[in-house]
Motif scaffolding. Structure first.
Motif, PDB file in Angstrom:
ATOM      1  N   ASN A 141       0.444  -1.361  -0.342  1.00  0.00           N
ATOM      2  CA  ASN A 141       0.334   0.371  -0.097  1.00  0.00           C
ATOM      3  C   ASN A 141       0.487   1.220   0.334  1.00  0.00           C
ATOM      4  OD1 ASN A 141      -2.635  -1.340   0.336  1.00  0.00           O
ATOM      5  ND2 ASN A 141      -2.278  -1.194   1.700  1.00  0.00           N
ATOM      6  N   VAL A 142       1.872   1.001   0.984  1.00  0.00           N
ATOM      7  CA  VAL A 142       3.133   1.940   1.143  1.00  0.00           C
ATOM      8  C   VAL A 142       3.858   2.956  -0.746  1.00  0.00           C
ATOM      9  CG1 VAL A 142       4.981   3.090   1.302  1.00  0.00           C
ATOM     10  CG2 VAL A 142       3.175   1.960   3.181  1.00  0.00           C
ATOM     11  N   GLN A 143       4.098   1.633  -1.369  1.00  0.00           N
ATOM     12  CA  GLN A 143       5.038   2.212  -2.407  1.00  0.00           C
ATOM     13  C   GLN A 143       3.228   2.463  -3.425  1.00  0.00           C
ATOM     14  OE1 GLN A 143       7.417  -0.628  -3.884  1.00  0.00           O
ATOM     15  NE2 GLN A 143       9.038  -0.135  -2.190  1.00  0.00           N
ATOM     16  N   PHE A 144       2.174   2.560  -3.156  1.00  0.00           N
ATOM     17  CA  PHE A 144       1.589   2.297  -4.427  1.00  0.00           C
ATOM     18  C   PHE A 144       0.676   3.815  -4.104  1.00  0.00           C
ATOM     19  CE2 PHE A 144      -3.295   2.811  -5.083  1.00  0.00           C
ATOM     20  CZ  PHE A 144      -3.348   2.952  -6.228  1.00  0.00           C
ATOM     21  N   THR A 155       3.869   5.904  -5.442  1.00  0.00           N
ATOM     22  CA  THR A 155       3.535   6.529  -6.018  1.00  0.00           C
ATOM     23  C   THR A 155       2.981   7.066  -6.912  1.00  0.00           C
ATOM     24  OG1 THR A 155       4.443   3.972  -6.944  1.00  0.00           O
ATOM     25  CG2 THR A 155       3.824   4.916  -8.891  1.00  0.00           C
ATOM     26  N   LEU A 156       1.751   7.386  -6.251  1.00  0.00           N
ATOM     27  CA  LEU A 156       0.354   8.423  -6.465  1.00  0.00           C
ATOM     28  C   LEU A 156       1.228   9.618  -6.379  1.00  0.00           C
ATOM     29  CD1 LEU A 156      -2.082   5.704  -6.515  1.00  0.00           C
ATOM     30  CD2 LEU A 156      -1.586   7.191  -8.472  1.00  0.00           C
ATOM     31  N   ARG A 168      11.761   9.615  -7.808  1.00  0.00           N
ATOM     32  CA  ARG A 168      11.724   8.105  -8.157  1.00  0.00           C
ATOM     33  C   ARG A 168      10.590   7.285  -7.924  1.00  0.00           C
ATOM     34  NH1 ARG A 168      14.979   4.065  -2.598  1.00  0.00           N
ATOM     35  NH2 ARG A 168      14.248   2.150  -3.668  1.00  0.00           N
ATOM     36  N   SER A 169       9.522   7.324  -6.917  1.00  0.00           N
ATOM     37  CA  SER A 169       8.292   7.016  -6.654  1.00  0.00           C
ATOM     38  C   SER A 169       7.459   7.330  -8.357  1.00  0.00           C
ATOM     39  CB  SER A 169       7.433   6.620  -5.602  1.00  0.00           C
ATOM     40  OG  SER A 169       8.152   6.551  -4.831  1.00  0.00           O
ATOM     41  N   ALA A 170       7.774   8.316  -8.594  1.00  0.00           N
ATOM     42  CA  ALA A 170       6.797   8.938  -9.494  1.00  0.00           C
ATOM     43  C   ALA A 170       7.182   8.207 -10.944  1.00  0.00           C
ATOM     44  CB  ALA A 170       7.067  10.643  -9.503  1.00  0.00           C
ATOM     45  N   ARG A 171       8.715   7.947 -11.371  1.00  0.00           N
ATOM     46  CA  ARG A 171       9.001   7.336 -13.008  1.00  0.00           C
ATOM     47  C   ARG A 171       8.271   5.767 -12.614  1.00  0.00           C
ATOM     48  NH1 ARG A 171      15.119   3.906 -12.777  1.00  0.00           N
ATOM     49  NH2 ARG A 171      13.875   3.043 -14.710  1.00  0.00           N
ATOM     50  N   ARG A 172       7.251   5.030 -11.889  1.00  0.00           N
ATOM     51  CA  ARG A 172       6.659   3.867 -12.237  1.00  0.00           C
ATOM     52  C   ARG A 172       5.570   4.350 -12.214  1.00  0.00           C
ATOM     53  NH1 ARG A 172       8.425   2.096  -6.503  1.00  0.00           N
ATOM     54  NH2 ARG A 172      10.781   0.704  -7.249  1.00  0.00           N
ATOM     55  N   THR A 173       4.785   5.733 -12.151  1.00  0.00           N
ATOM     56  CA  THR A 173       3.499   5.862 -12.243  1.00  0.00           C
ATOM     57  C   THR A 173       2.369   5.533 -13.648  1.00  0.00           C
ATOM     58  OG1 THR A 173       3.683   7.912 -10.926  1.00  0.00           O
ATOM     59  CG2 THR A 173       2.334   7.144 -11.984  1.00  0.00           C
ATOM     60  N   HIS A 174       2.999   5.523 -14.405  1.00  0.00           N
ATOM     61  CA  HIS A 174       2.395   5.323 -15.847  1.00  0.00           C
ATOM     62  C   HIS A 174       2.611   3.894 -16.024  1.00  0.00           C
ATOM     63  CE1 HIS A 174       6.381   3.776 -17.991  1.00  0.00           C
ATOM     64  NE2 HIS A 174       6.791   3.969 -17.268  1.00  0.00           N
TER      65      HIS A 174
END
Length: 839
Positions: free
Chosen positions: A398-401, A404-405, A411-417
């Motif tokens: 949950n934390v990483q999800f 990401t948003l 670092r986290s924003a890289r995965r959003t797409h």
């Protein structure tokens, strides 16, 4: 060292051999990757444009002198030499591209064109820092400040003159294209109309609230574009710096859904359905397969504990992906790192079986991405793939999800797409942090409504996320959203394996009485689970039980993960052999732990927690019926003031249990009846409705939901200073960076302490103390996560003299050996000396 020509424009210099990457190579490489990333949104041209412009400022003489000086390519006596250490981080190479785009496109077209131009400009301006504020919370126009930065700081004119002819020509083609923004404008129009129509369907429509939701989701589109660029930039840079990385990437070339579905179906066909409980699990699984052909949307899978939802939801996801064709990934979002390992292992063994024809698939199908991944489990390939979730099936937290948003940085924003065009399975969705409810609901609506994803909310205790304030953001569930074909009450009755006995009484129970009850229950049932809400209660009850029954095991968050795993293994060994055992635990044992006691005792908490504890009793229906007794303690015995979620859940549970006792028609037939759970969440969410906007605990009475949408307080501050100028018309005003800096998926910012648990823990501390650079010794630090206890700030302050840095200045701390107990974790001596009983 390689020779670098005087007229070469450099983007990066490789550490290993000093080889340069030309700026033209980097820009074209990033443009190609960003174009591909943006394809899923039909925004390929915008992705390419962002890639070409993002590092354009590096063409300035100032940057080229800096990078050459830093790497020793300019003699210190040369006029071109600069002190690179002093200049690091001070040379602006992102604003030139921002200004180039803004000047070319901001005055062309109408209001939506202005919005599009600002969105792309924000992506470019933010690509090293994380999304910047448009307005700061105190009302400063940060976007205009950046756009209006002087040429002697951004070097835009020089950059334009030095851009290679071929790149400049392509840039002009894109910037002068009349339809450049049309695909994005189409998406924004659809979004705006959707929010207007949604608002009109409400009882009390509010144009202001519709605008706020629209603005919030524009921010998510912006984050998607930002993610497309960041991922492309980091990938191209890493592949240049570490050539091995490029060979490990999958780039979307995954084992096909057809193959993975066939492997799962072959595994499920082996299940023995002769036992009643396995027959019911198969029916749930069949419902999931049948539902996979439905439209994309937001679904619920309301399955009793022990109903086999991990594989059932996987069956839905794989068949749904196979049916819809454009699904790229499946995500399992799980609340606790303690259960990711076991769930990921189950799926990996099915889909990455060692006897497959393609042994190279190992680690390429199922990817774990969470903080507790051990050094032994994390391969070099896994690390590379985790950076941007480059796998078909991802297990995360949950934390990483949520990070990401909503988190800051890149670092986290890289995965959003990567969340677009996916199936997202939320396990134990009731654990969603209450303050994130409206942000989560708006974001999930966006992922499904705008990004082609499907979401499944799995739990035995379904929270009413479609019933919260719809103007602020509630889930837009698909019609007939429940995946199970039968009525929920019928399903839960089929799985009923436990009777919950309400033994609450005025004045509550004492530690001694709870211990005596556990001992008596053990004589009757053989194995007993006792779950309390605080470590103090667990410790006190455990000590009293242990005095009279030696096979008693203690579990709490005061024990490091390696310690808890060993304790659970001991419990399982005794349960499997039908040997007597009592476990006294905090709620760390509840969600997702596959363990089966004969009886249980649960101190009063929220009904969702009671249901989870009940799920560890008679889990596999090995007995005719299990028994869970509910007890209440007086506040002096179990003080919950520092645990507001548990405290408020307990208050609501008291009310619902009283209604059950009075046989109210508002509730179901017993505690675990879905009607009772729904009624519980009606009360719970109503009581906490004012907390769901992520309130900011500061001087200002604001919330993140507002800061990421209309940002009314910042606008008000701006207007107080400047009046109501036209400059903000058709402009985004969100405080992206300020909101991200505040955002924490978990409320309490705990700090980790490495403990000397067993020989491995002691050896680990010794190695970190002797490491040349412990902060960069990734293998040791990964291993340390299994030997770390997290403590709250008020506890940390009390530990002076018993915690020590492994080396001065590292901020990596360990606990003196004598204060860690093989029985309790943080020892009783530590608790009594520093008053940490409530920790």
């Amino acid at each position: 060292m390689p020779q670098i020509k005087p007229d070469m424009n450099i983007a990066h210099i490789r550490n290993s051999d000093g080889a340069p990457q030309t700026l033209e190579t980097h820009l074209t490489g990033v443009a190609a990757l960003a174009k591909e990333n943006a394809k899923k949104f039909n925004l390929e041209k915008l992705g390419e444009l962002l890639g070409l412009l993002h590092d354009g400022g590096k063409y300035s003489s100032q940057f080229q002198s800096y990078i050459r000086s830093a790497e020793g390519f300019i003699d210190q006596d040369s006029d071109e030499y600069v002190d690179a250490a002093q200049q690091k981080g001070k040379i602006d190479h992102s604003t030139a591209g921002t200004q180039w785009l803004w000047q070319a496109r901001s005055l062309i077209g109408g209001a939506l064109d202005m919005t599009c131009a600002q969105m792309l400009s924000l992506v470019l301006a933010s690509h090293h820092s994380g999304l910047i504020d448009c307005l700061t919370p105190d009302g400063m126009d940060n976007f205009s400040r950046r756009i209006e930065k002087s040429d002697n700081k951004t070097h835009l004119d020089e950059v334009r003159s030095k851009f290679p002819e071929e790149l400049r020509k392509r840039l002009q083609e894109l910037l002068e294209s009349p339809d450049l923004f049309e695909p994005l404008k189409k998406l924004l129009r659809e979004l705006r109309d959707q929010e207007k129509n949604y608002e009109l369907a409400l009882e009390n429509p509010s144009g202001e609230k519709a605008t706020a939701r629209y603005s919030f989701k524009i921010g998510l589109y912006l984050r998607m574009l930002f993610s497309c660029l960041i991922d492309a930039d980091r990938t191209d840079t890493a592949d240049f710096e570490k050539r091995r990385a490029a060979a490990l990437r999958q780039k979307g070339e995954y084992t096909g859904w057809q193959t993975l579905t066939e492997r799962l179906e072959a595994h499920l066909a082996k299940f023995d359905s002769s036992k009643p409980i396995n027959y019911e699990r198969r029916k749930i699984s069949e419902d999931c397969k049948a539902a996979a052909a439905r439209d994309k949307g937001i679904y619920t899978l309301t399955v009793p504990t022990g109903g086999g939802k991990t594989l059932a939801s996987l069956r839905f996801a794989l068949n749904h992906a196979l049916y819809h064709q454009d699904i790229e990934r499946i995500f399992y979002v799980i609340p606790f790192t303690t259960i990711i390992d076991q769930n990921a292992d189950v799926v990996r063994k099915i889909l990455e079986s060692p006897d497959l024809e393609s042994p190279d698939e190992e680690g390429r199908v199922v990817l774990e991405c969470h903080s507790n991944l051990t050094a032994e489990r994390e391969t070099w390939r896994g690390k590379i793939l985790s950076e941007n979730w480059d796998a078909p099936i991802i297990f995360t937290t949950n934390v990483q999800f949520l990070e990401t948003l909503f988190a800051g940085g890149t670092r986290s924003a890289r995965r959003t797409h990567q969340l677009a065009r996916s199936v997202i399975i939320f396990d134990e969705i009731q654990t969603l942090p209450i303050r994130t409810v409206h942000m989560f609901c708006n974001a999930l609506n966006f992922l499904v409504g705008q990004c082609g994803s499907t979401a499944v909310l799995c739990t035995a205790t379904q929270p009413l996320l479609g019933g919260v304030d719809r103007q602020l953001g509630a889930l837009n569930f698909t019609p007939s959203h429940e995946i199970l074909s039968r009525g929920l009450t019928e399903v839960f009755n089929q799985f009923k394996r436990v009777e919950i006995i309400d033994k609450r009484r005025n004045g509550g129970f004492s530690y001694d009485e709870a211990a005596d009850m556990a001992l008596e229950e053990q004589k009757l049932s053989g194995s007993v689970l006792v779950v309390a809400n605080t470590t103090k209660t667990v410790r006190e009850v455990y000590r009293r039980v242990k005095e009279k029954f030696v096979r008693t095991v203690h579990l709490s968050a005061n024990m490091c993960p390696a310690h808890r795993k060993k304790a659970l293994a001991e419990i399982r060994e005794r349960l499997d052999a039908s040997l007597p055992v009592i476990c006294v635990s905090t709620q760390v044992i509840e969600a997702g732990i596959d363990i089966d006691f004969s009886a249980g005792i649960r101190l009063l908490a929220g009904l969702d927690s009671i249901a989870q504890a009940s799920g560890r009793v008679n889990r596999h229906a090995l007995r005719l019926n299990g028994r869970v007794s509910l007890l209440n303690f007086p506040d002096e015995e179990e003080n919950l003031t520092s645990l507001p979620d548990i405290c408020k859940g307990r208050e609501v549970a008291q009310r619902v249990l009283d209604e059950l006792s009075a046989k109210s028609n508002l509730v179901g037939s017993d505690v675990l009846d879905p009607r009772t759970i729904a009624h519980y969440f009606e009360y719970y969410f109503y009581n906490r409705r004012k907390e769901m906007r992520y309130n900011v605990k500061a001087e200002r009475n604001d919330n993140l939901l507002n800061m990421l949408s209309s940002n009314l307080m910042a606008r008000s501050e701006y207007e107080r200073m400047h009046g109501k100028p036209e400059s903000l018309k058709n402009r985004l005003v969100q405080s992206f960076k300020s909101a991200a800096d505040i955002f924490r998926a978990i409320d309490a910012p705990t700090r980790g302490i490495i403990v000397a648990y067993g020989e491995e823990g002691e050896d680990l501390i010794t190695k970190l103390c002797g490491s040349f650079n412990p902060q960069k010794d990734i293998a040791l630090l990964r291993k340390a996560q299994q030997y770390t206890v997290n403590v709250y700030p008020h506890v940390w302050k009390k530990l002076d003299g018993v915690i020590h840095e492994v080396q001065e200045g590292t901020d990596i701390w360990y606990l003196s050996k004598e204060y860690y107990s093989s029985e309790f974790g943080l020892s009783e001596m530590l608790v009594s000396k520093f008053g940490l009983a409530e920790a």
